[in-house]
Design an enzyme around this catalytic site. Structure first.
Site, PDB file in Angstrom:
ATOM      1  CD  GLN A 257      92.262  -7.350  14.983  1.00  0.00           C
ATOM      2  OE1 GLN A 257      92.434  -6.137  15.419  1.00  0.00           O
ATOM      3  NE2 GLN A 257      93.328  -8.483  14.611  1.00  0.00           N
TER       4      GLN A 257
ATOM      5  CD  GLU B 132      97.742   7.836  17.853  1.00  0.00           C
ATOM      6  OE1 GLU B 132      97.689   6.485  18.498  1.00  0.00           O
ATOM      7  OE2 GLU B 132      96.994   7.090  17.200  1.00  0.00           O
TER       8      GLU B 132
ATOM      9  CB  SER C 216      95.116 -13.046  10.127  1.00  0.00           C
ATOM     10  OG  SER C 216      95.916 -11.981  10.382  1.00  0.00           O
TER      11      SER C 216
ATOM     12  CB  SER D 223      94.038 -14.192  20.213  1.00  0.00           C
ATOM     13  OG  SER D 223      94.209 -12.681  20.168  1.00  0.00           O
TER      14      SER D 223
END
Length: 714
Positions: free
Chosen positions: A459, A583, A462, A494
């Site tokens: 991902q 969900e 950030s 990560s």
């Protein structure tokens, strides 16, 4: 949220709150200040009319409800600070009903009952002695008192108040009265309660006291929040100040924890397993009473000077909370006992009752799982994908579109068969976005391959200047023929060195702060990025543990084709925040966190102070699990995630950090050695420091909880 989860319990709570509010309990308490004999007769007439005290007595005794029903009722009455002997009377009626003492249940429900938690009398032919503190004795017609025989055996009796010398006292809790009681009567003149013991009486009292603590905490929280919304200082509502937001968010954490442990203690009582009830009551003892005092104190802090006045109700709630803790003891003693139980191997086990809704799906699920379990380990992942059991909550054809009940049944059957789902890691975030917002071609290309482990994701969100404030990201995407070129720096990534693909956010429209509120969120686009593309430089970041789990990723004009844009250009912020409408519902689990289990190994045979610290860790770990169980039950009831899910994240972080630090502390000088287990313990304590940073810092999450859950102003 209150203790009750079901629609019936919520309706009971709301009804009793409205009724109790109309009694004006705080005004009655003030009017009776300094009057030891105050009986709050008018309020008690309403209690008798509603049958509140006897609600948990068995049906032949006039009740027919459960202890959970009683806890919901007691919580609602405590929220409005109903004065009079409700706690003692509810405890007494429960045990009288269990013993089949129908007449006593009626006498207690109508006239009230005081209780003593220690057997202070002597029982022979006569019942003799002095009981220093009988709680809720003011205005009570009956007294539940304990005695010991000359051989040391316990016996418990109901004694009419008019049979004893009752010296009432007006203590610090203006809503309750205690008494010193002198007894000297023939044993036959009292009514014995067969089978009752100090332990069972204390468990019941703790369970219902935790319910009262929940009502106190909820009132204190809501009062503080409402005041913080309207009280202005320095030209702004004080609720807009970060310090107040954090204080209120911490009050929310504690309040939700109290509700969870009170609910669990009552559920454990109704399940009938004494060992499990003792564990649940122990967790409540560690959490609820100290917690109620803390939240009531914080309420006064938010209120400021007005909260310190006698005219405001806040001090009355604090007085009630302190009285409950004085009666049953603070958290330290309960924590030490809880640690001893846990060291001996006891664990709180909570199961979700599906109320027969699983019967239609379980046979088919069990058959499918049996087929998967019979396969070699290496073939199980493919079978899970083909059966759509790997992510059953995802929509077809990759999942089952399973609702909460079916998801839980699949979880339970897989666990029973020893089949472990592979961790799909970042794919668990990437693929739902593709399913929800991607094109058919993107779904065809990425979803099945991700489930089978053929694609590893990372991902790229950030950035050095955009962590918790992700919308401030600066990575830019420039339009070129056939697609986009991304340039910028990502950090804390990560799996970047191993990943095949990344989900990435980049700015396709330059940031213009002049556009006002929400400007930062506009112009961000969601990309799928091939990590083998030219222009990507992955640099490992070595963390304080010595490992390099995270990476910096530099993007230098990396080309991304148009068909790898997910959703609309400029609409990526919404995608980054959304998940599937259906969900995931996790199977209820109350396993203790790993470091807590390690602490229990280390504390065996040690002193009381160490047991207390470990017991508090056991309690917090259990609270985190209970919040998950309650969230699951809400999903089963068709309601979306509430405050408990946000609180669970905050408390889980604290639990893991505190427990891992506790292990190192318990090691003492051994923590300086290079023993492999010790090194693993120290590594864990260092690694958990990232948990209060990753995914949004604790401080930012408290701001979010304060604004979105409590409604405090920005």
């Amino acid at each position: 949220m209150p203790i009750g989860i079901t629609d019936e319990h919520q309706a009971l709570s709301e009804s009793l709150r409205d009724w109790a509010k109309g009694l004006g309990g705080t005004a009655l308490a003030r009017a009776a200040e300094g009057e030891p004999a105050a009986s709050f007769v008018d309020a008690w007439r309403g209690v008798e009319e509603y049958g509140v005290a006897g609600i948990a007595a068995p049906e032949p005794s006039g009740g027919g409800g459960t202890l959970l029903d009683a806890a919901v009722a007691v919580e609602a009455c405590a929220h409005e600070l109903l004065p009079g002997p409700l706690l003692g009377s509810t405890v007494a009626a429960y045990h009288a009903g269990a013993a089949g003492l129908v007449d006593i249940v009626e006498a207690v429900s109508g006239g009230g009952c005081g209780i003593a938690l220690e057997p202070a009398l002597e029982a022979g032919d006569r019942l003799v002695g002095v009981v220093p503190v009988v709680y809720d004795a003011g205005g009570a017609a009956q007294l539940l008192l304990g005695a010991r025989t000359t051989e040391g055996a316990e016996r418990w009796f109901f004694v009419r108040a008019d049979q004893a010398g009752v010296r009432l006292q007006a203590g610090p809790d203006l809503t309750r009265r205690v008494a010193e009681v002198r007894v000297d009567i023939a044993v036959g003149d009292a009514v014995e309660v067969p089978g009752l013991s100090e332990g069972s009486l204390r468990r019941t009292t703790m369970t219902l006291a935790a319910a009262e603590a929940s009502g106190i905490a909820q009132w204190s929280l809501s009062t503080a929040v409402e005041y913080a919304k309207v009280r202005e200082q320095f030209g702004a509502p004080i609720g807009s100040f970060q310090a107040i937001k954090h204080l209120c968010a911490q009050m929310l954490e504690t309040t939700e924890a109290i509700a969870a442990v009170a609910w669990d203690a009552a559920c454990a009582a109704d399940d009938g397993d004494t060992t499990q009830w003792a564990l649940a009551a122990g967790v409540a003892g560690v959490t609820a009473l100290d917690g109620a005092v803390s939240v009531a104190q914080d309420c006064i802090q938010v209120l400021g000077g007005i909260g310190f006045t006698f005219e405001h109700d806040a001090h009355l709630y604090l007085r009630r909370a302190v009285a409950l803790r004085s009666l049953l003891g603070g958290g330290d003693a309960h924590a030490a006992e809880l640690a001893r139980q846990a060291v001996a191997g006891s664990r709180r086990t909570v199961r979700v009752d599906l109320d027969g809704e699983d019967e239609a799906v379980r046979p088919g699920v069990r058959e499918t799982v049996s087929t998967i379990a019979a396969l070699p380990e290496a073939d199980r992942r493919s079978a899970l994908v083909d059966s759509r059991y790997l992510a059953p909550h995802w929509p077809a054809p990759h999942g089952l579109g399973a609702g909460p009940v079916e998801q839980l049944v699949i979880d339970e059957e897989l666990a029973a068969a020893g089949v472990v789902r592979p961790d799909i890691k970042i794919a668990g975030w990437a693929v739902p976005t593709i399913l929800n917002h991607g094109t058919d071609a993107q779904r065809e290309r990425f979803v099945d391959a991700s489930l089978r482990g053929e694609i590893i994701w990372c991902q790229l969100f950030s950035e050095p200047g955009a962590g918790s404030d992700l919308a401030s990201l600066a990575t830019r995407a420039e339009r070129v023929e056939g697609g986009w070129r991304l340039t910028g720096q990502k950090v804390w990534t990560s799996l970047a060195a191993d990943a095949d693909w990344a989900i990435a956010l980049a700015r396709t429209t330059p940031l213009d702060e002049s556009e006002g509120k929400g400007a930062k969120q506009r112009g961000i686009t969601y990309f799928l990025l091939d990590m083998r593309s030219e222009g990507i430089d992955v640099r490992p970041l070595r963390e304080m543990t010595g490992d390099a789990l995270f990476n910096e990723v530099f993007l230098d004009g990396v080309f991304v084709a148009d068909d790898l844009v997910v959703g609309e250009v400029g609409g990526g912020w919404r995608l980054a925040r959304t998940t599937l409408a259906n969900e995931r519902v996790a199977m209820a689990s109350t396993n203790l966190e790993g470091s807590v289990e390690r602490a229990l190994e280390l504390v065996a045979g040690r002193g009381e102070s160490d047991h207390g610290r470990v017991g508090r860790a056991v309690a917090l770990s259990t609270v985190c699990a209970l919040l998950g169980v309650r969230s699951t039950l809400k999903a089963l009831a068709g309601r979306g995630p509430g405050a408990e899910s946000s609180v669970a994240k905050l408390l889980t972080v604290r639990n893991r950090q505190d427990a891992s630090e506790l292990v190192v502390d318990l090691l003492g000088p051994l923590a300086l050695t290079d023993d492999p287990q010790v090194r693993a313990d120290v590594h864990q304590s260092q690694l958990t420091r990232c948990l209060s940073i990753a995914g949004g810092t604790t401080q930012v999450l408290r701001n979010v909880a304060a604004e979105r859950i409590l409604g405090l102003p920005r």
